[in-house]
Write a protein that holds these residues in place. Structure first.
Motif, PDB file in Angstrom:
ATOM      1  N   ALA A  99       0.830  -1.206   0.000  1.00 47.41           N
ATOM      2  CA  ALA A  99       0.000   0.000   0.000  1.00 47.41           C
ATOM      3  C   ALA A  99       0.868   1.261   0.000  1.00 47.41           C
ATOM      4  O   ALA A  99       0.577   2.226  -0.726  1.00 47.41           O
ATOM      5  CB  ALA A  99      -0.930  -0.017   1.217  1.00 47.41           C
ATOM      6  N   LEU A 100       1.921   1.264   0.801  1.00 42.93           N
ATOM      7  CA  LEU A 100       2.821   2.416   0.808  1.00 42.93           C
ATOM      8  C   LEU A 100       3.606   2.510  -0.495  1.00 42.93           C
ATOM      9  O   LEU A 100       3.941   3.613  -0.951  1.00 42.93           O
ATOM     10  CB  LEU A 100       3.777   2.328   1.996  1.00 42.93           C
ATOM     11  CG  LEU A 100       3.141   2.460   3.382  1.00 42.93           C
ATOM     12  CD1 LEU A 100       4.207   2.345   4.468  1.00 42.93           C
ATOM     13  CD2 LEU A 100       2.367   3.771   3.521  1.00 42.93           C
ATOM     14  N   ASN A 101       3.873   1.364  -1.121  1.00 44.97           N
ATOM     15  CA  ASN A 101       4.549   1.387  -2.421  1.00 44.97           C
ATOM     16  C   ASN A 101       3.703   2.097  -3.473  1.00 44.97           C
ATOM     17  O   ASN A 101       4.236   2.803  -4.342  1.00 44.97           O
ATOM     18  CB  ASN A 101       4.865  -0.039  -2.882  1.00 44.97           C
ATOM     19  CG  ASN A 101       5.943  -0.708  -2.046  1.00 44.97           C
ATOM     20  OD1 ASN A 101       6.639  -0.054  -1.269  1.00 44.97           O
ATOM     21  ND2 ASN A 101       6.074  -2.013  -2.204  1.00 44.97           N
ATOM     22  N   TYR A 102       2.372   1.876  -3.431  1.00 45.22           N
ATOM     23  CA  TYR A 102       1.497   2.572  -4.376  1.00 45.22           C
ATOM     24  C   TYR A 102       1.713   4.083  -4.271  1.00 45.22           C
ATOM     25  O   TYR A 102       1.817   4.780  -5.279  1.00 45.22           O
ATOM     26  CB  TYR A 102       0.022   2.280  -4.078  1.00 45.22           C
ATOM     27  CG  TYR A 102      -0.421   0.850  -4.193  1.00 45.22           C
ATOM     28  CD1 TYR A 102       0.023   0.020  -5.225  1.00 45.22           C
ATOM     29  CD2 TYR A 102      -1.324   0.315  -3.273  1.00 45.22           C
ATOM     30  CE1 TYR A 102      -0.415  -1.287  -5.327  1.00 45.22           C
ATOM     31  CE2 TYR A 102      -1.773  -0.990  -3.368  1.00 45.22           C
ATOM     32  CZ  TYR A 102      -1.308  -1.799  -4.390  1.00 45.22           C
ATOM     33  OH  TYR A 102      -1.746  -3.091  -4.483  1.00 45.22           O
ATOM     34  N   PHE A 109      -3.937   3.137  -6.503  1.00 44.29           N
ATOM     35  CA  PHE A 109      -4.436   1.913  -5.884  1.00 44.29           C
ATOM     36  C   PHE A 109      -4.312   2.070  -4.375  1.00 44.29           C
ATOM     37  O   PHE A 109      -3.489   2.867  -3.893  1.00 44.29           O
ATOM     38  CB  PHE A 109      -3.657   0.690  -6.384  1.00 44.29           C
ATOM     39  CG  PHE A 109      -3.766   0.492  -7.872  1.00 44.29           C
ATOM     40  CD1 PHE A 109      -4.762  -0.324  -8.395  1.00 44.29           C
ATOM     41  CD2 PHE A 109      -2.909   1.144  -8.743  1.00 44.29           C
ATOM     42  CE1 PHE A 109      -4.882  -0.485  -9.772  1.00 44.29           C
ATOM     43  CE2 PHE A 109      -3.022   0.992 -10.117  1.00 44.29           C
ATOM     44  CZ  PHE A 109      -4.019   0.173 -10.629  1.00 44.29           C
ATOM     45  N   LEU A 110      -5.097   1.295  -3.631  1.00 43.20           N
ATOM     46  CA  LEU A 110      -5.116   1.468  -2.193  1.00 43.20           C
ATOM     47  C   LEU A 110      -5.659   0.233  -1.494  1.00 43.20           C
ATOM     48  O   LEU A 110      -6.245  -0.660  -2.121  1.00 43.20           O
ATOM     49  CB  LEU A 110      -5.937   2.694  -1.805  1.00 43.20           C
ATOM     50  CG  LEU A 110      -7.467   2.628  -1.967  1.00 43.20           C
ATOM     51  CD1 LEU A 110      -8.129   3.758  -1.184  1.00 43.20           C
ATOM     52  CD2 LEU A 110      -7.882   2.702  -3.429  1.00 43.20           C
ATOM     53  N   THR A 111      -5.499   0.222  -0.188  1.00 45.03           N
ATOM     54  CA  THR A 111      -6.003  -0.855   0.666  1.00 45.03           C
ATOM     55  C   THR A 111      -7.332  -0.438   1.277  1.00 45.03           C
ATOM     56  O   THR A 111      -7.459   0.675   1.793  1.00 45.03           O
ATOM     57  CB  THR A 111      -4.985  -1.164   1.780  1.00 45.03           C
ATOM     58  OG1 THR A 111      -3.820  -1.752   1.198  1.00 45.03           O
ATOM     59  CG2 THR A 111      -5.560  -2.113   2.818  1.00 45.03           C
ATOM     60  N   VAL A 112      -8.316  -1.346   1.251  1.00 47.00           N
ATOM     61  CA  VAL A 112      -9.634  -1.031   1.800  1.00 47.00           C
ATOM     62  C   VAL A 112     -10.009  -1.934   2.972  1.00 47.00           C
ATOM     63  O   VAL A 112     -11.114  -1.829   3.513  1.00 47.00           O
ATOM     64  CB  VAL A 112     -10.722  -1.088   0.710  1.00 47.00           C
ATOM     65  CG1 VAL A 112     -10.503   0.019  -0.317  1.00 47.00           C
ATOM     66  CG2 VAL A 112     -10.757  -2.461   0.039  1.00 47.00           C
ATOM     67  N   GLY A 320       7.994  12.557   4.439  1.00 46.99           N
ATOM     68  CA  GLY A 320       7.021  13.357   3.716  1.00 46.99           C
ATOM     69  C   GLY A 320       6.075  12.575   2.831  1.00 46.99           C
ATOM     70  O   GLY A 320       5.246  13.183   2.137  1.00 46.99           O
ATOM     71  N   LEU A 321       6.159  11.249   2.849  1.00 47.65           N
ATOM     72  CA  LEU A 321       5.246  10.445   2.032  1.00 47.65           C
ATOM     73  C   LEU A 321       3.814  10.629   2.539  1.00 47.65           C
ATOM     74  O   LEU A 321       3.561  10.541   3.740  1.00 47.65           O
ATOM     75  CB  LEU A 321       5.639   8.970   2.119  1.00 47.65           C
ATOM     76  CG  LEU A 321       4.914   8.012   1.170  1.00 47.65           C
ATOM     77  CD1 LEU A 321       5.415   8.216  -0.251  1.00 47.65           C
ATOM     78  CD2 LEU A 321       5.137   6.569   1.606  1.00 47.65           C
ATOM     79  N   ASP A 322       2.886  10.879   1.641  1.00 46.53           N
ATOM     80  CA  ASP A 322       1.482  11.071   2.035  1.00 46.53           C
ATOM     81  C   ASP A 322       0.842   9.702   2.258  1.00 46.53           C
ATOM     82  O   ASP A 322       0.035   9.221   1.464  1.00 46.53           O
ATOM     83  CB  ASP A 322       0.740  11.857   0.958  1.00 46.53           C
ATOM     84  CG  ASP A 322      -0.646  12.313   1.404  1.00 46.53           C
ATOM     85  OD1 ASP A 322      -1.026  12.007   2.552  1.00 46.53           O
ATOM     86  OD2 ASP A 322      -1.344  12.958   0.598  1.00 46.53           O
ATOM     87  N   TYR A 323       1.198   9.077   3.381  1.00 45.88           N
ATOM     88  CA  TYR A 323       0.799   7.696   3.653  1.00 45.88           C
ATOM     89  C   TYR A 323      -0.713   7.527   3.708  1.00 45.88           C
ATOM     90  O   TYR A 323      -1.234   6.422   3.497  1.00 45.88           O
ATOM     91  CB  TYR A 323       1.417   7.221   4.976  1.00 45.88           C
ATOM     92  CG  TYR A 323       0.889   7.951   6.186  1.00 45.88           C
ATOM     93  CD1 TYR A 323      -0.246   7.492   6.853  1.00 45.88           C
ATOM     94  CD2 TYR A 323       1.504   9.103   6.650  1.00 45.88           C
ATOM     95  CE1 TYR A 323      -0.748   8.170   7.952  1.00 45.88           C
ATOM     96  CE2 TYR A 323       1.008   9.782   7.746  1.00 45.88           C
ATOM     97  CZ  TYR A 323      -0.118   9.317   8.393  1.00 45.88           C
ATOM     98  OH  TYR A 323      -0.614   9.989   9.478  1.00 45.88           O
ATOM     99  N   ALA A 324      -1.457   8.593   4.000  1.00 38.54           N
ATOM    100  CA  ALA A 324      -2.922   8.484   4.102  1.00 38.54           C
ATOM    101  C   ALA A 324      -3.565   8.109   2.775  1.00 38.54           C
ATOM    102  O   ALA A 324      -4.704   7.633   2.753  1.00 38.54           O
ATOM    103  CB  ALA A 324      -3.515   9.793   4.620  1.00 38.54           C
ATOM    104  N   LYS A 325      -2.843   8.284   1.665  1.00 39.09           N
ATOM    105  CA  LYS A 325      -3.368   7.874   0.372  1.00 39.09           C
ATOM    106  C   LYS A 325      -3.284   6.362   0.169  1.00 39.09           C
ATOM    107  O   LYS A 325      -3.837   5.840  -0.797  1.00 39.09           O
ATOM    108  CB  LYS A 325      -2.605   8.579  -0.755  1.00 39.09           C
ATOM    109  CG  LYS A 325      -2.852  10.071  -0.834  1.00 39.09           C
ATOM    110  CD  LYS A 325      -2.100  10.673  -2.015  1.00 39.09           C
ATOM    111  CE  LYS A 325      -2.375  12.165  -2.141  1.00 39.09           C
ATOM    112  NZ  LYS A 325      -1.613  12.759  -3.278  1.00 39.09           N
ATOM    113  N   ALA A 326      -2.605   5.679   1.068  1.00 40.27           N
ATOM    114  CA  ALA A 326      -2.401   4.240   0.917  1.00 40.27           C
ATOM    115  C   ALA A 326      -3.633   3.421   1.272  1.00 40.27           C
ATOM    116  O   ALA A 326      -3.706   2.235   0.936  1.00 40.27           O
ATOM    117  CB  ALA A 326      -1.228   3.784   1.785  1.00 40.27           C
TER     118      ALA A 326
END
Length: 339
Positions: A99-102, A109-112, A320-326
């Motif tokens: 998910a963080l790689n996305y 793409f993301l985890t739900v 600084g990675l916007d991890y919330a998009k994962a």
């Protein structure tokens, strides 16, 4: 060998007609209506660790939610993430790193949902050899595979002072472990310890998640486009999957699911399946932490934040990675399956 690829699979980079129905959590759809067809790609050959998905098919749970789900079994030559990125499957089984790689790669793409609250990765050694904790492993040789070196190994280095000099190549079988009573090797709680026991050893197992390793495992990943355009379908798929896992882990009428697992993967047998379910329940792999109050599949912003920051601090991801998009919390934490 099967075990070789099985332990590496977690680190791999790593449709239909819509129903005229309003989405609500846990909604049931009459079988007479047209079913939405979806495909779900697993990350390895069929096993108890995939049992909830097979249960949702075998028990008709997906169909009750208006879905015809095709489970596509993984294997050594398949990369679920690549299949998802190419649009060849609708959902895949994955993990927090993917998910963080996305996000890092700018991919939509993301985890739900996260079926396993605890990553099943363990280190195991022999009972009675004086190694009684992770701290006792410091400075000792440890058999680690390539994927482990970029996932849980940085965590162990930071947490317990392990060094790369301790790493020895993992041969992907229990032979070297059986031959050396001081051996320490990687494994999954539901697999390698069983193989060692069957060979006459008495393994002692240390679950890395219990030391604070916060990777979500057996996640449900999907495209942002599908979330945007077929939100109702994504919700029904997540709900049905959670119901399947709830029933499977409780052992509720699971004969059909287990038969399907053994059909797809003849290497599986009743003893292996029973052991895996038992230890997953004992260790709280699926039902623990947030899942106990919010339902299987639960995720939280706090946990994702902690996981990202921990991996950032050991150099696994950039600052600084916007991890919330994962991930999205929209489809979980609804107490589905808790009744």
């Amino acid at each position: 060998m099967r075990t070789r690829y099985r332990m590496e699979r977690r680190a791999l980079l790593t449709g239909g007609t819509a129903l005229a129905l309003t989405a609500v959590a846990g909604a049931r759809v009459p079988l007479a209506q047209t079913l939405d067809k979806v495909s779900f790609q697993t990350n390895w050959r069929a096993q108890a660790e995939h049992g909830g998905y097979y249960q949702a098919v075998a028990a008709g749970i997906y169909r009750r939610h208006g879905i015809e789900c095709e489970i596509r079994m993984g294997g050594p030559q398949q990369n679920p993430a690549q299949l998802l990125l190419a649009g060849r499957v609708d959902f895949i089984m994955s993990n927090g790193f993917q998910a963080l790689n996305y996000v890092r790669e700018g991919l939509p793409f993301l985890t739900v949902g996260a079926i396993m609250q605890k990553d099943p990765q363990v280190l195991m050694t022999h009972e009675g050899n004086g190694i009684n904790s992770f701290e006792d492993m410091k400075g000792r040789p440890i058999l680690i595979g390539a994927s482990g070196r970029v996932t849980y190994w940085p965590f162990l280095k930071a947490k317990f002072g392990f060094t790369d000099e301790q790493i020895r190549p993992y041969t992907f079988n229990v032979g070297p472990f059986l031959a050396d009573r001081m051996a320490i090797q990687q494994g999954f709680i539901s697999s390698e310890p069983f193989a060692a026991q069957q060979a006459g050893a008495r393994p002692r197992v240390f679950l890395i998640a219990d030391a604070g390793y916060q990777n979500y495992q057996t996640t449900i990943d999907v495209s942002q486009r599908m979330v945007n355009e077929k939100k109702d379908l994504v919700q029904r798929f997540v709900n049905a999957t959670i119901e399947g896992w709830s029933a499977y882990m409780k052992g509720q009428d699971v004969a059909g699911a287990n038969a399907a697992i053994k059909r797809d993967n003849p290497e599986m047998d009743d003893a292996k399946i029973a052991y895996a379910v038992q230890v997953m329940n004992q260790a709280g792999i699926v039902a623990s932490g947030d899942a106990l109050t919010m339902g299987i599949g639960a995720m939280t912003e706090a946990r994702w934040k902690s996981f990202y920051e921990g991996m950032r601090d050991v150099g696994r991801y950039p600052a600084g990675l916007d991890y919330a998009k994962a991930y999205s919390l929209e489809f979980v934490n609804k107490r589905v399956g808790l009744a």
